[in-house]
Design an enzyme around this catalytic site. Structure first.
Site, mmCIF file in Angstrom:
data_model
loop_
_atom_site.group_PDB
_atom_site.id
_atom_site.type_symbol
_atom_site.label_atom_id
_atom_site.label_comp_id
_atom_site.label_asym_id
_atom_site.label_seq_id
_atom_site.Cartn_x
_atom_site.Cartn_y
_atom_site.Cartn_z
ATOM 1 N N ASN A 1 -5.480 3.168 8.452
ATOM 2 C CA ASN A 1 -5.309 2.554 7.145
ATOM 3 C C ASN A 1 -4.497 3.522 6.281
ATOM 4 O O ASN A 1 -3.499 4.050 6.744
ATOM 5 C CB ASN A 1 -6.663 2.203 6.520
ATOM 6 C CG ASN A 1 -6.531 1.188 5.398
ATOM 7 O OD1 ASN A 1 -5.691 0.295 5.452
ATOM 8 N ND2 ASN A 1 -7.356 1.312 4.370
ATOM 9 N N GLU B 1 0.846 -1.200 0.000
ATOM 10 C CA GLU B 1 0.000 0.000 0.000
ATOM 11 C C GLU B 1 0.885 1.255 0.000
ATOM 12 O O GLU B 1 2.099 1.192 0.113
ATOM 13 C CB GLU B 1 -0.900 0.026 1.247
ATOM 14 C CG GLU B 1 -2.327 -0.445 1.000
ATOM 15 C CD GLU B 1 -3.169 0.557 0.233
ATOM 16 O OE1 GLU B 1 -2.616 1.553 -0.286
ATOM 17 O OE2 GLU B 1 -4.382 0.339 0.131
ATOM 18 N N ASP C 1 -9.925 1.645 -3.947
ATOM 19 C CA ASP C 1 -8.833 1.537 -2.981
ATOM 20 C C ASP C 1 -7.952 2.776 -3.110
ATOM 21 O O ASP C 1 -8.455 3.884 -3.176
ATOM 22 C CB ASP C 1 -8.064 0.238 -3.231
ATOM 23 C CG ASP C 1 -7.304 -0.262 -2.008
ATOM 24 O OD1 ASP C 1 -6.841 0.568 -1.206
ATOM 25 O OD2 ASP C 1 -7.163 -1.482 -1.854
ATOM 26 N N ASN D 1 -9.620 5.118 3.134
ATOM 27 C CA ASN D 1 -8.633 4.650 2.174
ATOM 28 C C ASN D 1 -8.021 5.820 1.399
ATOM 29 O O ASN D 1 -7.701 6.837 1.994
ATOM 30 C CB ASN D 1 -9.235 3.587 1.249
ATOM 31 C CG ASN D 1 -8.263 2.451 0.997
ATOM 32 O OD1 ASN D 1 -7.115 2.680 0.653
ATOM 33 N ND2 ASN D 1 -8.726 1.223 1.170
ATOM 34 N N ARG E 1 -8.097 0.584 13.604
ATOM 35 C CA ARG E 1 -6.696 0.844 13.274
ATOM 36 C C ARG E 1 -6.621 1.842 12.130
ATOM 37 O O ARG E 1 -7.582 2.033 11.375
ATOM 38 C CB ARG E 1 -5.978 -0.435 12.867
ATOM 39 C CG ARG E 1 -6.416 -1.028 11.509
ATOM 40 C CD ARG E 1 -5.366 -1.990 11.001
ATOM 41 N NE ARG E 1 -5.692 -2.692 9.776
ATOM 42 C CZ ARG E 1 -5.519 -2.225 8.540
ATOM 43 N NH1 ARG E 1 -5.071 -0.988 8.365
ATOM 44 N NH2 ARG E 1 -5.816 -2.959 7.488
#
Length: 303
Positions: free
Chosen positions: A113, A29, A210, A159, A111
């Protein structure tokens, strides 16, 4: 490779998508191109790794942190700003020193991202449910070096982020609302307003938006896992182009190279079965192609 699709009335654009780094990232990522170093920073979230890829040599330096790392970007003063499970922190690759600088009060099980630095040098990073990914429990934060300010709440898997070339529009992905939202963006203050839907995917179509980036023409490039593609949308949200990948789960995109004319793509292996992994030997690797347009330079964190 089996991929669920639905017809958008547009044929894939032929592109020579190549593997520039063979890797087995669990969740690759956050690609970030350093113009100063001519290197690409990227993370493997579950692998707890920060990677620095040098396209000139093909080398890839890896730094392992004690917990998951969800985004990383250079700081103007040296070292990196990172988001981890619950903290925003600074990290010095030379010494390994990791220093939490902000720990927002989050609900248990959440959490961080993906995250990105705006052109004024502020970090934007959001949270998600670590187990219930599609629950509206996340928050989008803006961190300016002093405090993490909550800018949006009830997020379904925070995201990708991006800004228009004139910095008047901010784009923000909520993966499991299957939407990218646009906001009016006040660059000087970092305020956002006028939230509206920029893009919506069919929640029953097996793909979700995404990581993203915005090119120099103001078009939005969005990775769409499950479809195995990168899609380009014009500033009104109309699909302009589709580029197919040799893997089903491309996760993030970033322009890089000396002329910012190479699009780098991170990928992942998590959620793929052994049979699927056998069909996708490049899953978890770093990919790249020349899209025929240029990107915008990334901005280091101002701190």
């Amino acid at each position: 490779m089996n991929r669920t699709r639905f017809d958008h009335g547009i044929k894939p654009t032929p592109m020579d998508v190549t593997c520039v780094l063979s890797a087995k990232a669990q969740i690759g990522e956050g690609p970030w191109w350093s113009a100063a170093e001519q290197k690409l920073y990227w993370v493997d979230i579950l692998g707890k790794n920060i990677h620095v890829f040098d396209p000139k040599t093909g080398g890839n330096q890896t730094y392992t942190l004690p917990d998951i790392v969800t985004c990383a970007a250079p700081k103007t003063s040296g070292g990196l700003i990172v988001s981890m499970r619950t903290d925003i922190a600074t990290y010095d690759p030379a010494t390994g020193k990791l220093t939490p600088v902000a720990t927002p009060k989050e609900r248990p099980g959440n959490r961080f991202n993906d995250g990105k630095v705006d052109r004024q040098g502020r970090l934007w990073a959001g949270t998600m449910g670590d187990v219930d990914w599609d629950s509206p429990v996340g928050t989008l934060y803006r961190y300016d070096g002093k405090e993490a300010v909550a800018m949006e709440s009830s997020i379904c898997c925070s995201n990708g982020l991006g800004w228009s070339p004139d910095s008047k529009t901010m784009y923000f992905t909520e993966s499991f609302r299957y939407r990218i939202f646009a906001y009016d963006f006040e660059a000087s203050s970092g305020r956002i307003s006028n939230r509206r839907v920029f893009l919506e995917l069919d929640p029953h179509g097996s793909a979700f938006p995404d990581g993203m980036t915005v090119d120099a023409e103001g078009y939005v490039w969005c990775a769409q896992p499950m479809f195995g593609r990168i899609a380009r949308y014009d500033p009104k949200g109309t699909l302009e182009r589709v580029v197919e990948l040799p893997v089903s789960r491309g996760t993030g995109v970033c322009f890089g190279g000396p002329n910012l004319d190479t699009l780098y793509v991170t990928t992942m292996r998590t959620t793929l079965s052994e049979a699927q992994l056998a069909e996708e030997p490049l899953a978890g690797s770093l990919l790249a192609f020349k899209p025929g347009v240029k990107g915008l330079a990334e901005t280091p964190f101002a701190g």
